[in-house]
Design a protein around this motif. Sequence first.
Motif, PDB file in Angstrom:
ATOM      1  N   PRO A  38      10.647  18.386   0.476  1.00  0.00           N
ATOM      2  CA  PRO A  38      11.774  19.171   1.013  1.00  0.00           C
ATOM      3  C   PRO A  38      13.109  18.432   0.962  1.00  0.00           C
ATOM      4  O   PRO A  38      14.135  19.010   0.591  1.00  0.00           O
ATOM      5  CB  PRO A  38      11.329  19.448   2.457  1.00  0.00           C
ATOM      6  CG  PRO A  38       9.840  19.443   2.397  1.00  0.00           C
ATOM      7  CD  PRO A  38       9.489  18.391   1.398  1.00  0.00           C
ATOM      8  N   THR A  39      13.103  17.155   1.317  1.00  0.00           N
ATOM      9  CA  THR A  39      14.360  16.409   1.302  1.00  0.00           C
ATOM     10  C   THR A  39      14.808  16.100  -0.122  1.00  0.00           C
ATOM     11  O   THR A  39      16.007  16.016  -0.391  1.00  0.00           O
ATOM     12  CB  THR A  39      14.232  15.110   2.121  1.00  0.00           C
ATOM     13  OG1 THR A  39      13.679  15.409   3.406  1.00  0.00           O
ATOM     14  CG2 THR A  39      15.593  14.453   2.322  1.00  0.00           C
ATOM     15  N   MET A  40      13.865  15.936  -1.048  1.00  0.00           N
ATOM     16  CA  MET A  40      14.236  15.790  -2.461  1.00  0.00           C
ATOM     17  C   MET A  40      15.010  17.022  -2.920  1.00  0.00           C
ATOM     18  O   MET A  40      16.052  16.918  -3.574  1.00  0.00           O
ATOM     19  CB  MET A  40      12.990  15.634  -3.335  1.00  0.00           C
ATOM     20  CG  MET A  40      12.451  14.234  -3.456  1.00  0.00           C
ATOM     21  SD  MET A  40      11.086  14.259  -4.652  1.00  0.00           S
ATOM     22  CE  MET A  40      10.372  12.635  -4.359  1.00  0.00           C
ATOM     23  N   THR A  60      11.533   8.844   1.184  1.00  0.00           N
ATOM     24  CA  THR A  60      10.509   7.795   1.112  1.00  0.00           C
ATOM     25  C   THR A  60       9.370   8.093   2.081  1.00  0.00           C
ATOM     26  O   THR A  60       8.183   7.913   1.748  1.00  0.00           O
ATOM     27  CB  THR A  60      11.128   6.422   1.416  1.00  0.00           C
ATOM     28  OG1 THR A  60      12.170   6.156   0.475  1.00  0.00           O
ATOM     29  CG2 THR A  60      10.089   5.315   1.319  1.00  0.00           C
ATOM     30  N   LYS A  61       9.710   8.556   3.267  1.00  0.00           N
ATOM     31  CA  LYS A  61       8.698   8.922   4.262  1.00  0.00           C
ATOM     32  C   LYS A  61       7.825  10.067   3.752  1.00  0.00           C
ATOM     33  O   LYS A  61       6.588  10.022   3.846  1.00  0.00           O
ATOM     34  CB  LYS A  61       9.400   9.326   5.568  1.00  0.00           C
ATOM     35  CG  LYS A  61       8.457   9.757   6.692  1.00  0.00           C
ATOM     36  CD  LYS A  61       9.254   9.973   7.960  1.00  0.00           C
ATOM     37  CE  LYS A  61       8.369  10.458   9.098  1.00  0.00           C
ATOM     38  NZ  LYS A  61       8.199  11.899   9.126  1.00  0.00           N
ATOM     39  N   GLU A  62       8.458  11.091   3.171  1.00  0.00           N
ATOM     40  CA  GLU A  62       7.711  12.248   2.665  1.00  0.00           C
ATOM     41  C   GLU A  62       6.823  11.862   1.485  1.00  0.00           C
ATOM     42  O   GLU A  62       5.671  12.313   1.384  1.00  0.00           O
ATOM     43  CB  GLU A  62       8.693  13.350   2.249  1.00  0.00           C
ATOM     44  CG  GLU A  62       9.452  13.958   3.420  1.00  0.00           C
ATOM     45  CD  GLU A  62      10.600  14.847   2.979  1.00  0.00           C
ATOM     46  OE1 GLU A  62      11.166  15.566   3.827  1.00  0.00           O
ATOM     47  OE2 GLU A  62      10.963  14.815   1.778  1.00  0.00           O
ATOM     48  N   VAL A  63       7.345  11.024   0.598  1.00  0.00           N
ATOM     49  CA  VAL A  63       6.569  10.586  -0.569  1.00  0.00           C
ATOM     50  C   VAL A  63       5.345   9.799  -0.123  1.00  0.00           C
ATOM     51  O   VAL A  63       4.239   9.980  -0.654  1.00  0.00           O
ATOM     52  CB  VAL A  63       7.438   9.741  -1.522  1.00  0.00           C
ATOM     53  CG1 VAL A  63       6.575   8.999  -2.542  1.00  0.00           C
ATOM     54  CG2 VAL A  63       8.444  10.629  -2.236  1.00  0.00           C
ATOM     55  N   ASN A  64       5.511   8.951   0.877  1.00  0.00           N
ATOM     56  CA  ASN A  64       4.379   8.143   1.335  1.00  0.00           C
ATOM     57  C   ASN A  64       3.363   8.961   2.107  1.00  0.00           C
ATOM     58  O   ASN A  64       2.163   8.641   2.088  1.00  0.00           O
ATOM     59  CB  ASN A  64       4.886   6.955   2.150  1.00  0.00           C
ATOM     60  CG  ASN A  64       5.320   5.806   1.257  1.00  0.00           C
ATOM     61  OD1 ASN A  64       4.502   5.127   0.664  1.00  0.00           O
ATOM     62  ND2 ASN A  64       6.635   5.617   1.138  1.00  0.00           N
ATOM     63  N   GLU A  65       3.791  10.021   2.754  1.00  0.00           N
ATOM     64  CA  GLU A  65       2.845  10.931   3.390  1.00  0.00           C
ATOM     65  C   GLU A  65       2.001  11.616   2.315  1.00  0.00           C
ATOM     66  O   GLU A  65       0.781  11.764   2.460  1.00  0.00           O
ATOM     67  CB  GLU A  65       3.586  11.972   4.237  1.00  0.00           C
ATOM     68  CG  GLU A  65       4.189  11.388   5.504  1.00  0.00           C
ATOM     69  CD  GLU A  65       5.076  12.385   6.237  1.00  0.00           C
ATOM     70  OE1 GLU A  65       5.360  13.469   5.649  1.00  0.00           O
ATOM     71  OE2 GLU A  65       5.505  12.096   7.374  1.00  0.00           O
ATOM     72  N   GLY A  81       0.788  -1.229   0.000  1.00  0.00           N
ATOM     73  CA  GLY A  81       0.000   0.000   0.000  1.00  0.00           C
ATOM     74  C   GLY A  81       0.812   1.266   0.000  1.00  0.00           C
ATOM     75  O   GLY A  81       0.244   2.365   0.060  1.00  0.00           O
ATOM     76  N   GLY A  82       2.125   1.146  -0.069  1.00  0.00           N
ATOM     77  CA  GLY A  82       2.985   2.325  -0.093  1.00  0.00           C
ATOM     78  C   GLY A  82       3.826   2.375  -1.357  1.00  0.00           C
ATOM     79  O   GLY A  82       3.640   1.592  -2.286  1.00  0.00           O
ATOM     80  N   LYS A 137      20.666   6.215   4.085  1.00  0.00           N
ATOM     81  CA  LYS A 137      21.230   7.073   5.120  1.00  0.00           C
ATOM     82  C   LYS A 137      21.410   8.513   4.635  1.00  0.00           C
ATOM     83  O   LYS A 137      21.340   9.460   5.436  1.00  0.00           O
ATOM     84  CB  LYS A 137      22.576   6.515   5.580  1.00  0.00           C
ATOM     85  CG  LYS A 137      22.469   5.183   6.305  1.00  0.00           C
ATOM     86  CD  LYS A 137      23.841   4.636   6.651  1.00  0.00           C
ATOM     87  CE  LYS A 137      23.756   3.267   7.323  1.00  0.00           C
ATOM     88  NZ  LYS A 137      25.099   2.696   7.602  1.00  0.00           N
ATOM     89  N   LEU A 138      21.665   8.690   3.340  1.00  0.00           N
ATOM     90  CA  LEU A 138      21.936  10.018   2.790  1.00  0.00           C
ATOM     91  C   LEU A 138      20.682  10.844   2.526  1.00  0.00           C
ATOM     92  O   LEU A 138      20.758  11.937   1.967  1.00  0.00           O
ATOM     93  CB  LEU A 138      22.746   9.898   1.493  1.00  0.00           C
ATOM     94  CG  LEU A 138      24.217   9.496   1.635  1.00  0.00           C
ATOM     95  CD1 LEU A 138      24.840   9.265   0.259  1.00  0.00           C
ATOM     96  CD2 LEU A 138      24.985  10.580   2.384  1.00  0.00           C
ATOM     97  N   GLY A 139      19.537  10.332   2.916  1.00  0.00           N
ATOM     98  CA  GLY A 139      18.291  11.076   2.734  1.00  0.00           C
ATOM     99  C   GLY A 139      17.203  10.275   2.063  1.00  0.00           C
ATOM    100  O   GLY A 139      16.043  10.712   2.027  1.00  0.00           O
TER     101      GLY A 139
END
Length: 560
Positions: A503-505, A549-554, A268-269, A542-544
């Motif tokens: 933002p991290t992208m 991935t967290k931001e994209v899934n949000e 689902g992600g 580790k480099l972001g």
Amino acid sequence: MKLGRKFLLITTLIVSVAMTACGNGNTAKESEKASPSASPSASASATNSSGVEGGEVIEVSTVAQSDPYLKFDEGESWEKNSVYDAYEKDIGVKITNKWIADITQFKEKVKITIASDDLPDFLLVNATQLKELTEADMIMDLTEVYDQYATEETKKFLTMDGGLQLKTATFDGKLMGIPSSYNPYQYQYLYVRTDWLKELNLPEPKTMADLVTISEAFKAKNPGGKSTTYGLAVSKNPFNIETGVTGLRAFLNGYHAYENIWIDDGNGGLVNSDIQPEVKQALAGLQDMFKKGLIDPEFAVKDTEKAAELLYDDGIGMVFGASWTPAQLVKGAVKDNKVVQEWGVFPIPSVDGSPARPQIGIGVDEYFVISKKAKHPEGVIKLMNQWIVIDNHPTPEQKVYTLGKDLVEKGSNYWLLNPLRVGKQLDNNGEILPKAIETKDESILQTQDQKTRYERAMKFVDGDTSMWWEYLISGPKGALSLNPEIQNNKQYMQNKFYGAPTPTMVDRQEILTKKRDEVYFKIMMNQVSVDEFDKFVEEWKKLGGDEITKEVNEWYAANK
């Protein structure tokens, strides 16, 4: 707060411009380079209702990108030409250019223009810039002006995909840009010297194993008669550019691996394709080909055109490319008005029994924005209305917009003078053109683009070898003929992330891409073990990568 955000954006962009070296800056779609009518077209019944009212002429400013494919008619220039004259005469909109930059400098000049808060009335920006300009309150909310001045034809034209592309330009319910739309269902294919296949009695490629076998035969038996022959054409930066020829994105796709898109994780992600195990398998395949001498060992220092010279000069017999790749191959295929190379086009070979799925986006990566200082935003919408009309169902007189005042096709790409171009999000060229060309039945042609392509292909049928390339694109066994099966069976992999860069992208993507390319290249060129890929995956996270991935899934959870 708005002034603070604007100051922060301007400061950030000034630093960015100072630190960024000028790249190649090509903002034109590769598919547009193949022909004056390569931007997707459609027929429509609506007409443009935004003509000149009471003789009033309004002025809108923009910025322009010079292009080596564009040739002016005699006596014309960016300041004075038949296209600008036609817009002023037909819809009462006078176009001026705040500046003009060479194609290699355009992107950097746009950065400087944004950083100095010196926008023209409208300009083309990328997705990151759209978001930054929105947050800095430098561009106009187009919701009302679009609703009021866009014709019904325009509104229908820009929502053929259900409104997805427009959604990518919408922030908090406000339309902040007009997508520079194009058909996302544009695939890559494998082009092979079929005269060599016949000479060596080789089968057509269907699997990646076939591709290697053919490469080995081309190298060992040297049908081109060169001192050294290679199997597959490759140029530098093959992974992170959407090149229409000499890239390796399609090679990855043959292994069910994909270049920097977001795909289902099965739970689902979404996960990023660059770190999936299928990529490791594809890199191992490339490393094996490199070790066998099937790839030019100097590919890493050759740009697309330099690498393609081996194709033109009978030194390589296979290359991955887009539908318009024959417009490149013609440089070697036709000499002294004779066809001296025979090429065939095939679906991407698969590593296993499952069809390869070429990767695609959503059909937009740039946007037209209107400065908040613009006095006549309606003029920009009227330009778009008119472009959709003349690109899809022009009257004979309106062909001035794409051919110039003499209304004659000269191969000069005169249509590039139109400052605001949007393409159709869907087409049926693959169904219509091969059939029309094979049966010589013009009656089934539906769009201006189809009519133009048909005319060129039939010139080849009638003996004009200069149009060889169009026949390989649009003919019965051309690239477009492969599209209906891919389309109907949904044998493609579409990026599931279409939001603005997170933002991290923005902060880390360049670093991650550089690291990825470094590792991919070292593995491919047999400088390190393929197991280095596993180390790269951990470093990527580790480099972001994990944060991205967290931001994209949000975003995905909120936009499913």
